[in-house]
Write an enzyme that holds these catalytic residues in place. Sequence first.
Site: not given
Length: 267
Positions: A49, A115, A149
């Site tokens: 990430e 995200k 994540c």
Amino acid sequence: MKQALNQDIVAGIAQFNIQLGDCDANLQTALAALERLAGQGAQLVVLPEMWSTGYAYRQLDQLAQRTPAILTALAEVARRHQLVIVGSLVEQDGGRLYNSAYTIDAGTLVGHYRKLHLFSTMGEDRFLAAGDRTCVVPTRLGRIGVAICYDLRFPELFRKMALEGAAIICLPAEWPKPRQEHWRTLLRARAIENQLFVAAANCCGVQGKLDFFGMSLLLSARGEVLAEAGEHDTDLIATFSAEEMLSYRSQIPCFRDRRPEIYGTLP
């Protein structure tokens, strides 16, 4: 469900210590890892990430200007080695910054995921905007679902991608100590409950006050650990077996036995 995987896949992960705010150093590290993994036969490689910058919050506006050139460099490697590459970078669009995972298929940008779940505990929501859609990408290797994540803690996202035909979940991450067991347990759960492969690339080393433990994982559709990293820079590689995934899905037909009419729309 859609046919999700075209063939057995040799999957790789590049785990490394991200140098905070140093795009040049991080790019060279990533390119070297891609060359090594391609030399070992990898067809799919996942990077961590925000791998080009880390969470250098105060510099992200400036560092985002480097992202187009970094994508061009990745595309060249992907074209030359016929790789599918997935990794998360800072993106600037319309005055906003996003944590965006890009999927490059043999030189062509085919997927772009922002995200969805921002980690407020680390202040991510103060500096970055959230995405508003999921992402399942058709590639030459099959259908790939992408998450980043903290998304890992939201199982609905992964079930949605599985129902949309994802055979592999690629998850770039910066997951710090001391939550190693959460990382490992949640990744295995997402693989087992959705009967798909997981390629999760974490970073390692220390960035500011955060200590990252690595432990990148390549998981089978049964949740078995095919390859696992330690706490230092390393390359991982393993084969995802299409036959094994289909056999497992036929033995335990979770998707056929679902009862969506009972679940309804969750509040």
